[in-house]
Design an enzyme around this catalytic site. Structure first.
Site, PDB file in Angstrom:
ATOM      1  N   ASP A 157       0.808  -1.226   0.000  1.00  0.00           N
ATOM      2  CA  ASP A 157       0.000   0.000   0.000  1.00  0.00           C
ATOM      3  C   ASP A 157       0.839   1.274   0.000  1.00  0.00           C
ATOM      4  O   ASP A 157       0.324   2.352  -0.315  1.00  0.00           O
ATOM      5  CB  ASP A 157      -0.911   0.042   1.232  1.00  0.00           C
ATOM      6  CG  ASP A 157      -2.086  -0.895   1.097  1.00  0.00           C
ATOM      7  OD1 ASP A 157      -2.419  -1.272  -0.042  1.00  0.00           O
ATOM      8  OD2 ASP A 157      -2.662  -1.255   2.144  1.00  0.00           O
TER       9      ASP A 157
ATOM     10  N   ASP B  55      -4.609  -5.018  -6.939  1.00  0.00           N
ATOM     11  CA  ASP B  55      -4.463  -3.626  -6.490  1.00  0.00           C
ATOM     12  C   ASP B  55      -3.030  -3.124  -6.691  1.00  0.00           C
ATOM     13  O   ASP B  55      -2.804  -1.939  -6.958  1.00  0.00           O
ATOM     14  CB  ASP B  55      -4.769  -3.458  -4.997  1.00  0.00           C
ATOM     15  CG  ASP B  55      -5.942  -4.266  -4.509  1.00  0.00           C
ATOM     16  OD1 ASP B  55      -6.335  -5.228  -5.186  1.00  0.00           O
ATOM     17  OD2 ASP B  55      -6.462  -3.950  -3.437  1.00  0.00           O
TER      18      ASP B  55
END
Ligand code: GLY
Length: 378
Positions: free
Chosen positions: A96, A157
Site C-alpha cells: 500500500d 491492487d
C-alpha cells in the site's frame, strides 16, 4: 467537453464540483487533523484518522491537483504540509505504500517541485522495491492486517502501486525500479488476467518455488466473484505500465480488461461492487470503479499508438464520466443539504461491511485525475 458525445453535463462543470468538494473537505477535516477516508452518501460527513491509512495519499493528491489548478502558492504549502505528515507510512510493510506515495509525494515533486516530497517519494519507492519476492517475481501484499492477507498473496491492487516505481525509475534513471515493476506487471498479467479479460483479485504463491497455487477474491462475492474495483485497478494499472514502458503486452492487457469491464458493467456503466453477486441488483454499486476505469482509459486515449484505439478509449472514458456526472455527483441544487461535488455510492468492502454506500477518497482522486486528463485532450 463531454456534452456533445455523451451527456448533459459538461466536463468543466463536473471538475468545478469536484474542486468545490476538495475545498469543503479541507474545511471539514483541517480543524480535526484527520485524513478523510469515507463519508456516508447521505450526509457527506468525513470520517478518518489522524495517522491516516492506505487511502490517505489520495486526499493529499486531491490537494495537489487543486494547487495545480488554482496556481496559488498557499494551496501548494497546504498540500506540502499534508504530504509530509504521511512520512511514517514509509515504514509500513505493505504494498500500500505505493498507493500512499504515488498519489501524494510524487505529485509534490512533480507539481510542486518540492525537494522534501521528492526525497520522501524515493524513500517510499525503495521500501516498495524492497518488498520484491525474487523467486516469484512479484511484490506481495505484505502484512496488511485489514484484510488478513500476507506474504504469499498478490493482489491486482498492486498494479496501481507500481506508478511509484515507474516514477522513481524516470526520476533517477535507476533501472532497479524498472526491473521490479516490469516483473510484477508481467507476472500479474499471467496470473491474474484470464483470456476474456476477467481479473482475479488475489493469487497465492508458493514462497519456495514462486509458483501460483490458489486464486481467490477478498472483496468480490463468494470465493471467486469478479470484484469490479479490482477490474478497474487492472485497467488503470496496465495502462500505466504501458505508458511507462511502451510495451505492447501491457497495452493489450489494458484493452482486454477494459473490454471485460464494458461487457459486464450493464447499461448504467457504474457497476455493482462485484460483477457476479447473485443478489444483483440488491447490492451496492461502486462508483469509484467507474472513476478509476475512466482515468485508465484516458491514459490510453493519450498514449495508445493507433488513432483508432485512442478514439475508442476516449469515447469510452466519456460515457463513464457522463454517467458519473449525471448520476453520482451531488449537484449545486437549492434545498440539497449535501456538499456539492460528492462522488456518491462507492463501496469499500461489502463482505466486511465497510463503507458500502459512501463517498470514498480514492474515488474523488481518480475522478479529479480523469477530468483533468479529459480537459487536456480537448
Ligand atoms: N485494497 C484496495 C481496495 O480496496 O481497493
Amino acid at each position: 467537453m463531454i456534452t456533445t458525445r455523451t451527456g448533459p453535463r459538461p466536463c468543466d462543470e463536473a471538475l468545478a464540483l469536484v474542486r468545490q468538494r476538495v475545498r469543503s473537505t479541507l474545511a471539514q477535516v483541517a480543524g480535526r487533523g484527520i485524513f478523510p477516508h469515507a463519508a456516508p452518501s447521505a450526509t457527506g460527513e468525513w470520517g478518518g484518522t489522524r495517522e491516516g491509512n492506505w487511502t490517505s495519499g489520495f486526499w493529499v493528491g486531491l490537494l495537489w491537483h487543486e494547487a495545480a489548478l488554482s496556481g496559488d502558492t498557499q494551496d501548494a504549502d497546504v498540500a506540502t504540509a499534508w504530504t509530509l505528515r504521511l512520512a511514517p507510512h514509509v515504514h509500513r510493510k505493505t504494498h500500500d505504500i505505493g498507493f500512499v506515495f504515488a498519489s501524494s509525494a510524487v505529485l509534490g515533486a512533480e507539481i510542486g517541485g518540492v525537494a522534501a516530497c521528492r526525497d520522501l517519494a524515493l524513500r517510499a519507492a525503495d521500501a516498495l522495491a524492497g518488498m520484491f519476492h525474487p523467486t516469484a517475481g512479484v511484490i506481495p501484499i505484505g502484512s496488511q492486517a485489514e484484510i488478513g492477507a500476507g506474504l504469499d498473496d498478490v493482489t491486482i491492487d498492486c498494479m496501481v502501486n507500481l506508478p511509484l516505481l515507474w516514477w522513481a525509475w524516470r526520476a533517477t534513471g535507476e533501472e532497479r525500479y524498472l526491473r521490479v515493476a516490469q516483473s510484477h506487471a508481467g507476472r500479474t498479467a499471467q496470473w491474474h488476467v484470464k483470456p476474456d479479460g476477467r481479473i482475479i483479485q488475489s493469487v497465492h504463491f508458493d514462497p519456495e518455488t514462486g509458483h501460483p497455487v490458489r486464486e481467490e477474491t477478498h472483496q468480490g462475492s463468494g470465493t471467486q466473484g469478479c470484484w469490479t474495483r479490482g477490474q478497474a485497478w487492472g485497467v488503470y494499472g496496465f495502462a500505466s505500465a504501458y505508458r511507462a514502458t511502451n510495451e505492447p503486452r501491457f497495452l493489450e492487457v489494458a484493452v482486454r480488461t477494459a473490454d471485460y469491464y464494458f461487457d459486464r458493467a450493464g447499461t448504467d456503466l457504474v457497476p455493482f461492487y462485484c460483477f457476479d453477486d447473485p443478489a444483483i441488483p440488491d447490492v451496492p454499486r461502486d462508483s469509484s470503479a467507474a472513476a478509476i476505469t475512466a482515468a485508465g482509459l484516458l491514459i490510453l486515449a493519450e498514449h495508445a499508438p493507433e488513432a483508432a484505439a485512442r478514439s475508442r478509449c476516449l469515447a469510452r472514458a466519456d460515457v463513464l464520466l457522463s454517467a458519473i456526472a449525471t448520476g453520482y455527483l451531488t449537484p449545486e441544487r437549492e434545498g440539497d443539504p449535501r456538499p456539492h461535488g460528492m462522488l456518491l455510492h462507492s463501496c469499500y468492502n461489502r463482505k466486511a461491511g465497510w463503507d458500502t454506500d459512501h463517498e470514498i477518497v480514492w474515488g474523488n482522486y481518480f475522478l479529479m485525475e480523469a477530468l483533468r486528463a479529459r480537459a487536456r485532450l480537448r
